[in-house]
Design a protein around this motif. Structure first.
Motif, short mmCIF file in Angstrom:
data_model
loop_
_atom_site.label_atom_id
_atom_site.label_comp_id
_atom_site.label_asym_id
_atom_site.label_seq_id
_atom_site.Cartn_x
_atom_site.Cartn_y
_atom_site.Cartn_z
N ALA A 1 5.60 39.38 -21.65
CA ALA A 1 4.31 39.04 -21.06
C ALA A 1 3.27 38.79 -22.14
CB ALA A 1 3.84 40.14 -20.12
N GLU A 2 3.30 39.55 -23.23
CA GLU A 2 2.36 39.38 -24.34
C GLU A 2 3.04 39.70 -25.65
OE1 GLU A 2 -1.34 41.43 -24.11
OE2 GLU A 2 -2.06 40.23 -22.44
N GLU A 3 2.59 39.01 -26.68
CA GLU A 3 3.09 39.28 -28.02
C GLU A 3 2.03 38.79 -28.99
OE1 GLU A 3 6.93 38.00 -30.66
OE2 GLU A 3 7.23 38.33 -28.52
N GLU A 4 1.92 39.45 -30.14
CA GLU A 4 0.96 39.01 -31.14
C GLU A 4 1.52 39.23 -32.53
OE1 GLU A 4 -2.17 42.62 -31.49
OE2 GLU A 4 -2.30 41.44 -29.65
N GLY A 5 0.92 38.55 -33.50
CA GLY A 5 1.39 38.67 -34.87
C GLY A 5 0.49 37.90 -35.82
N LYS A 6 1.06 37.62 -36.99
CA LYS A 6 0.32 36.92 -38.04
C LYS A 6 1.23 35.84 -38.61
CE LYS A 6 -2.80 39.22 -41.14
NZ LYS A 6 -3.96 38.98 -40.47
N THR A 7 0.67 34.65 -38.84
CA THR A 7 1.46 33.56 -39.42
C THR A 7 1.59 33.78 -40.92
OG1 THR A 7 -0.43 32.15 -39.88
CG2 THR A 7 0.57 31.93 -37.70
N SER A 8 2.45 32.98 -41.54
CA SER A 8 2.61 33.08 -43.00
C SER A 8 1.33 32.66 -43.73
CB SER A 8 3.77 32.21 -43.46
OG SER A 8 3.54 30.86 -43.09
N ALA A 9 0.49 31.86 -43.06
CA ALA A 9 -0.79 31.44 -43.66
C ALA A 9 -1.90 32.47 -43.42
CB ALA A 9 -1.21 30.09 -43.08
N GLY A 10 -1.58 33.58 -42.74
CA GLY A 10 -2.56 34.63 -42.52
C GLY A 10 -3.40 34.48 -41.27
N LEU A 11 -3.01 33.60 -40.35
CA LEU A 11 -3.75 33.41 -39.10
C LEU A 11 -3.21 34.38 -38.05
CD1 LEU A 11 -3.61 29.51 -38.96
CD2 LEU A 11 -5.45 30.92 -39.82
N ASP A 12 -4.10 35.06 -37.35
CA ASP A 12 -3.69 35.94 -36.26
C ASP A 12 -3.38 35.10 -35.03
OD1 ASP A 12 -4.06 38.24 -37.74
OD2 ASP A 12 -6.14 38.49 -37.09
N TRP A 13 -2.31 35.45 -34.32
CA TRP A 13 -1.97 34.74 -33.10
C TRP A 13 -1.60 35.73 -32.01
CZ3 TRP A 13 2.85 35.80 -31.28
CH2 TRP A 13 3.81 36.21 -32.19
N LYS A 14 -1.70 35.24 -30.79
CA LYS A 14 -1.35 36.05 -29.62
C LYS A 14 -0.90 35.08 -28.54
CE LYS A 14 -3.49 38.97 -26.13
NZ LYS A 14 -4.73 39.59 -25.66
N PHE A 15 0.19 35.42 -27.87
CA PHE A 15 0.57 34.59 -26.73
C PHE A 15 0.81 35.46 -25.52
CE2 PHE A 15 5.06 35.22 -28.03
CZ PHE A 15 5.65 35.46 -26.81
N SER A 16 0.58 34.87 -24.38
CA SER A 16 0.85 35.55 -23.11
C SER A 16 1.56 34.58 -22.19
CB SER A 16 -0.45 36.06 -22.48
OG SER A 16 -1.32 34.98 -22.22
N THR A 17 2.47 35.12 -21.39
CA THR A 17 3.20 34.31 -20.42
C THR A 17 3.11 34.99 -19.07
OG1 THR A 17 5.29 35.44 -20.85
CG2 THR A 17 4.84 33.47 -22.15
N ALA A 18 3.11 34.15 -18.05
CA ALA A 18 3.07 34.67 -16.68
C ALA A 18 3.70 33.62 -15.77
CB ALA A 18 1.64 34.95 -16.24
N PRO A 19 4.39 34.07 -14.72
CA PRO A 19 4.94 33.09 -13.78
C PRO A 19 3.81 32.24 -13.19
CG PRO A 19 5.85 35.27 -13.36
CD PRO A 19 4.76 35.44 -14.37
N TYR A 20 4.07 30.95 -13.09
CA TYR A 20 3.08 30.02 -12.55
C TYR A 20 3.39 29.82 -11.07
CZ TYR A 20 -0.06 26.02 -12.37
OH TYR A 20 -1.07 25.17 -12.08
N PRO A 21 2.39 30.00 -10.20
CA PRO A 21 2.67 29.87 -8.76
C PRO A 21 3.02 28.42 -8.39
CG PRO A 21 0.33 30.19 -9.17
CD PRO A 21 1.01 30.32 -10.48
N THR A 22 4.17 28.29 -7.74
CA THR A 22 4.61 26.97 -7.28
C THR A 22 5.12 27.13 -5.85
OG1 THR A 22 6.86 27.27 -8.10
CG2 THR A 22 5.29 26.21 -9.58
N SER A 23 5.40 26.00 -5.23
CA SER A 23 5.93 26.03 -3.87
C SER A 23 7.46 25.94 -3.87
CB SER A 23 5.33 24.88 -3.05
OG SER A 23 5.65 23.65 -3.66
N ASN A 24 8.09 26.19 -5.03
CA ASN A 24 9.55 26.14 -5.12
C ASN A 24 10.18 27.33 -4.40
OD1 ASN A 24 9.41 23.86 -6.65
ND2 ASN A 24 10.06 24.83 -8.57
N ASN A 25 11.43 27.18 -4.13
CA ASN A 25 12.23 28.24 -3.54
C ASN A 25 12.30 29.41 -4.54
OD1 ASN A 25 14.13 29.86 -2.36
ND2 ASN A 25 15.71 28.29 -2.24
#
Length: 144
Positions: A74-98
């Protein structure tokens, strides 16, 4: 005693002190305007460079996430080799699929912080279609 004929007084060639000062002031103002123009260009170039590095890092992180097997954290964070901080988050996207479909849409949000006063945080948003058949197989294997 012989008298010398009067010599014609010629005006001296050259500039007056006032003309030299006016020319110097014009020169100094021109150089100042050029300096300001170049320093502004340099600031904008540095800002664009920092933002470009942040965008490339965000795109690289998205490519790394795409090759990971589902389910994604759901979430993860870290640092790139260039020293930039990053963070990502994922969540199911609501769709009308089965809901039992083997494909699930996920919203992925990646933030990269460049640690620069000139450039702000870069946010990359994407909707990714993920093959969740591995998750279904793992759940069936765990149930047995």
């Amino acid at each position: 005693m012989t008298r010398r004929p009067p010599t014609k007084i010629r005006p001296q060639a050259g500039f007056t002190l006032l003309e030299v000062l006016v020319a110097f002031v014009i020169f100094v103002l021109s150089v100042g305007a050029l300096y300001e123009s170049f320093s502004g260009s340099l600031r904008r170039t540095l800002k664009a460079e920092v933002e470009e590095r942040a965008w490339l890092s965000a795109q690289s992180l998205l490519a790394e996430i795409r090759v990971r097997p589902a389910p994604w954290p759901a979430e993860e964070e870290g640092k790139t080799s260039a020293g930039l901080d990053w963070k990502f988050s994922t969540a199911p996207y609501p769709t009308s699929n089965n809901p039992s479909s083997l494909w699930q849409a996920y919203q992925v949000v990646i933030e990269v912080h460049p640690h620069s006063k000139q450039a702000g945080t870069v946010v990359l948003r994407s909707i990714e279609l993920v093959d969740v058949s591995n998750v279904a197989r793992q759940a069936q294997a765990a149930a047995q």
